[in-house]
Scaffold this motif. Structure first.
Motif, PDB file in Angstrom:
ATOM      1  N   ALA A  13       0.829  -1.208   0.000  1.00  0.00           N
ATOM      2  CA  ALA A  13       0.000   0.000   0.000  1.00  0.00           C
ATOM      3  C   ALA A  13       0.866   1.262   0.000  1.00  0.00           C
ATOM      4  O   ALA A  13       0.569   2.239  -0.695  1.00  0.00           O
ATOM      5  CB  ALA A  13      -0.942  -0.002   1.200  1.00  0.00           C
ATOM      6  N   TRP A  14       1.926   1.255   0.775  1.00  0.00           N
ATOM      7  CA  TRP A  14       2.798   2.422   0.915  1.00  0.00           C
ATOM      8  C   TRP A  14       3.582   2.689  -0.373  1.00  0.00           C
ATOM      9  O   TRP A  14       3.661   3.819  -0.839  1.00  0.00           O
ATOM     10  CB  TRP A  14       3.758   2.213   2.078  1.00  0.00           C
ATOM     11  N   GLU A  15       4.176   1.641  -0.934  1.00  0.00           N
ATOM     12  CA  GLU A  15       5.040   1.796  -2.099  1.00  0.00           C
ATOM     13  C   GLU A  15       4.258   1.956  -3.402  1.00  0.00           C
ATOM     14  O   GLU A  15       4.716   2.647  -4.299  1.00  0.00           O
ATOM     15  CB  GLU A  15       5.981   0.583  -2.237  1.00  0.00           C
ATOM     16  N   GLY A  16       3.126   1.285  -3.508  1.00  0.00           N
ATOM     17  CA  GLY A  16       2.427   1.255  -4.788  1.00  0.00           C
ATOM     18  C   GLY A  16       3.188   0.366  -5.751  1.00  0.00           C
ATOM     19  O   GLY A  16       4.337  -0.002  -5.508  1.00  0.00           O
ATOM     20  N   CYS A  17       2.539  -0.019  -6.834  1.00  0.00           N
ATOM     21  CA  CYS A  17       3.157  -0.944  -7.779  1.00  0.00           C
ATOM     22  C   CYS A  17       3.078  -0.386  -9.192  1.00  0.00           C
ATOM     23  O   CYS A  17       2.016   0.033  -9.641  1.00  0.00           O
ATOM     24  CB  CYS A  17       2.437  -2.294  -7.710  1.00  0.00           C
ATOM     25  N   LYS A  18       4.207  -0.391  -9.869  1.00  0.00           N
ATOM     26  CA  LYS A  18       4.265   0.017 -11.274  1.00  0.00           C
ATOM     27  C   LYS A  18       4.863  -1.141 -12.066  1.00  0.00           C
ATOM     28  O   LYS A  18       5.949  -1.622 -11.747  1.00  0.00           O
ATOM     29  CB  LYS A  18       5.104   1.277 -11.427  1.00  0.00           C
ATOM     30  N   LEU A  19       4.125  -1.580 -13.055  1.00  0.00           N
ATOM     31  CA  LEU A  19       4.523  -2.761 -13.821  1.00  0.00           C
ATOM     32  C   LEU A  19       5.432  -2.436 -14.998  1.00  0.00           C
ATOM     33  O   LEU A  19       5.927  -3.340 -15.666  1.00  0.00           O
ATOM     34  CB  LEU A  19       3.280  -3.521 -14.292  1.00  0.00           C
ATOM     35  N   THR A  30      13.548   1.549 -11.640  1.00  0.00           N
ATOM     36  CA  THR A  30      12.740   0.942 -10.590  1.00  0.00           C
ATOM     37  C   THR A  30      11.529   0.282 -11.236  1.00  0.00           C
ATOM     38  O   THR A  30      11.036   0.745 -12.263  1.00  0.00           O
ATOM     39  CB  THR A  30      12.278   2.036  -9.600  1.00  0.00           C
ATOM     40  N   ILE A  31      11.033  -0.807 -10.618  1.00  0.00           N
ATOM     41  CA  ILE A  31       9.845  -1.490 -11.131  1.00  0.00           C
ATOM     42  C   ILE A  31       9.137  -2.181  -9.981  1.00  0.00           C
ATOM     43  O   ILE A  31       9.742  -2.429  -8.930  1.00  0.00           O
ATOM     44  CB  ILE A  31      10.220  -2.490 -12.257  1.00  0.00           C
ATOM     45  N   GLY A  32       7.883  -2.513 -10.167  1.00  0.00           N
ATOM     46  CA  GLY A  32       7.123  -3.213  -9.129  1.00  0.00           C
ATOM     47  C   GLY A  32       6.965  -2.350  -7.892  1.00  0.00           C
ATOM     48  O   GLY A  32       6.655  -1.170  -7.972  1.00  0.00           O
ATOM     49  N   TYR A  33       7.208  -2.957  -6.733  1.00  0.00           N
ATOM     50  CA  TYR A  33       7.122  -2.255  -5.445  1.00  0.00           C
ATOM     51  C   TYR A  33       8.500  -1.713  -5.073  1.00  0.00           C
ATOM     52  O   TYR A  33       9.160  -2.193  -4.154  1.00  0.00           O
ATOM     53  CB  TYR A  33       6.621  -3.210  -4.357  1.00  0.00           C
ATOM     54  N   SER A  34       8.996  -0.777  -5.868  1.00  0.00           N
ATOM     55  CA  SER A  34      10.297  -0.123  -5.644  1.00  0.00           C
ATOM     56  C   SER A  34      11.488  -1.059  -5.762  1.00  0.00           C
ATOM     57  O   SER A  34      12.526  -0.858  -5.122  1.00  0.00           O
ATOM     58  CB  SER A  34      10.320   0.597  -4.290  1.00  0.00           C
ATOM     59  N   HIS A  35      11.377  -2.068  -6.598  1.00  0.00           N
ATOM     60  CA  HIS A  35      12.480  -2.995  -6.850  1.00  0.00           C
ATOM     61  C   HIS A  35      13.482  -2.330  -7.787  1.00  0.00           C
ATOM     62  O   HIS A  35      13.098  -1.768  -8.814  1.00  0.00           O
ATOM     63  CB  HIS A  35      11.943  -4.281  -7.483  1.00  0.00           C
ATOM     64  N   THR A  36      14.763  -2.377  -7.439  1.00  0.00           N
ATOM     65  CA  THR A  36      15.788  -1.735  -8.261  1.00  0.00           C
ATOM     66  C   THR A  36      16.874  -2.689  -8.752  1.00  0.00           C
ATOM     67  O   THR A  36      17.533  -2.394  -9.752  1.00  0.00           O
ATOM     68  CB  THR A  36      16.478  -0.594  -7.480  1.00  0.00           C
ATOM     69  N   ALA A  39      15.903  -4.001 -12.316  1.00  0.00           N
ATOM     70  CA  ALA A  39      15.094  -3.135 -13.177  1.00  0.00           C
ATOM     71  C   ALA A  39      15.955  -2.509 -14.270  1.00  0.00           C
ATOM     72  O   ALA A  39      17.101  -2.124 -14.023  1.00  0.00           O
ATOM     73  CB  ALA A  39      14.430  -2.043 -12.343  1.00  0.00           C
ATOM     74  N   LYS A  40      15.375  -2.449 -15.477  1.00  0.00           N
ATOM     75  CA  LYS A  40      16.084  -1.875 -16.616  1.00  0.00           C
ATOM     76  C   LYS A  40      15.117  -1.053 -17.454  1.00  0.00           C
ATOM     77  O   LYS A  40      13.908  -1.294 -17.458  1.00  0.00           O
ATOM     78  CB  LYS A  40      16.633  -2.993 -17.505  1.00  0.00           C
ATOM     79  N   LYS A  41      15.629  -0.120 -18.190  1.00  0.00           N
ATOM     80  CA  LYS A  41      14.842   0.703 -19.102  1.00  0.00           C
ATOM     81  C   LYS A  41      14.049  -0.203 -20.042  1.00  0.00           C
ATOM     82  O   LYS A  41      14.598  -1.171 -20.584  1.00  0.00           O
ATOM     83  CB  LYS A  41      15.768   1.615 -19.900  1.00  0.00           C
ATOM     84  N   GLY A  42      12.760   0.081 -20.219  1.00  0.00           N
ATOM     85  CA  GLY A  42      11.917  -0.670 -21.133  1.00  0.00           C
ATOM     86  C   GLY A  42      11.328  -1.948 -20.569  1.00  0.00           C
ATOM     87  O   GLY A  42      10.529  -2.615 -21.218  1.00  0.00           O
ATOM     88  N   MET A  43      11.686  -2.313 -19.363  1.00  0.00           N
ATOM     89  CA  MET A  43      11.240  -3.560 -18.741  1.00  0.00           C
ATOM     90  C   MET A  43       9.777  -3.463 -18.302  1.00  0.00           C
ATOM     91  O   MET A  43       9.338  -2.425 -17.810  1.00  0.00           O
ATOM     92  CB  MET A  43      12.128  -3.840 -17.521  1.00  0.00           C
ATOM     93  N   THR A  44       9.038  -4.539 -18.497  1.00  0.00           N
ATOM     94  CA  THR A  44       7.689  -4.654 -17.950  1.00  0.00           C
ATOM     95  C   THR A  44       7.567  -6.002 -17.258  1.00  0.00           C
ATOM     96  O   THR A  44       8.269  -6.958 -17.618  1.00  0.00           O
ATOM     97  CB  THR A  44       6.598  -4.538 -19.040  1.00  0.00           C
ATOM     98  N   ILE A  45       6.708  -6.080 -16.250  1.00  0.00           N
ATOM     99  CA  ILE A  45       6.488  -7.314 -15.511  1.00  0.00           C
ATOM    100  C   ILE A  45       4.994  -7.482 -15.260  1.00  0.00           C
ATOM    101  O   ILE A  45       4.225  -6.535 -15.419  1.00  0.00           O
ATOM    102  CB  ILE A  45       7.261  -7.327 -14.167  1.00  0.00           C
ATOM    103  N   THR A  46       4.611  -8.675 -14.834  1.00  0.00           N
ATOM    104  CA  THR A  46       3.232  -8.935 -14.452  1.00  0.00           C
ATOM    105  C   THR A  46       3.058  -8.648 -12.962  1.00  0.00           C
ATOM    106  O   THR A  46       4.046  -8.507 -12.223  1.00  0.00           O
ATOM    107  CB  THR A  46       2.862 -10.406 -14.703  1.00  0.00           C
ATOM    108  N   GLN A  47       1.818  -8.592 -12.531  1.00  0.00           N
ATOM    109  CA  GLN A  47       1.549  -8.406 -11.108  1.00  0.00           C
ATOM    110  C   GLN A  47       2.157  -9.539 -10.292  1.00  0.00           C
ATOM    111  O   GLN A  47       2.711  -9.319  -9.211  1.00  0.00           O
ATOM    112  CB  GLN A  47       0.037  -8.329 -10.848  1.00  0.00           C
ATOM    113  N   GLU A  48       2.073 -10.754 -10.818  1.00  0.00           N
ATOM    114  CA  GLU A  48       2.641 -11.911 -10.113  1.00  0.00           C
ATOM    115  C   GLU A  48       4.159 -11.768  -9.965  1.00  0.00           C
ATOM    116  O   GLU A  48       4.724 -12.100  -8.922  1.00  0.00           O
ATOM    117  CB  GLU A  48       2.293 -13.215 -10.853  1.00  0.00           C
TER     118      GLU A  48
END
Length: 60
Positions: A13-19, A30-36, A39-48
Motif C-alpha cells: 500500500a505504501w510503495e504502490g506498484c508500477k509494472l 525501478t519497477i514493481g514495489y520499488s524494486h531496483t 530493473a532496466k529501461k523498457g522492462m515490464t512485468i506482471t503483477q505476479e
C-alpha cells in the motif's frame, strides 16, 4: 527476521506498484514495489512477478 502478512500488505500500500520500469527521483531504474536490483529501461512485468520480486527483496 520474517515480515508478517500485515507488513507485506502495508509495504504494498505504501510503495504502490508500477509494472513498467521508470526512473525514480534520483534516476535509478525501478519497477514493481520499488524494486531496483534487476530493473532496466523498457522492462515490464506482471503483477505476479511484482509480488515475487517484493518477497525476494524483503527476504534479503
Amino acid at each position: 527476521m520474517k515480515t508478517s502478512t500485515a507488513g507485506i500488505a502495508f509495504t504494498k500500500a505504501w510503495e504502490g506498484c508500477k509494472l513498467a520500469a521508470y526512473q525514480d527521483s534520483v534516476g535509478v531504474w525501478t519497477i514493481g514495489y520499488s524494486h531496483t536490483r534487476t530493473a532496466k529501461k523498457g522492462m515490464t512485468i506482471t503483477q505476479e512477478q511484482a509480488d515475487a520480486l517484493l518477497l525476494e527483496d524483503i527476504a534479503v
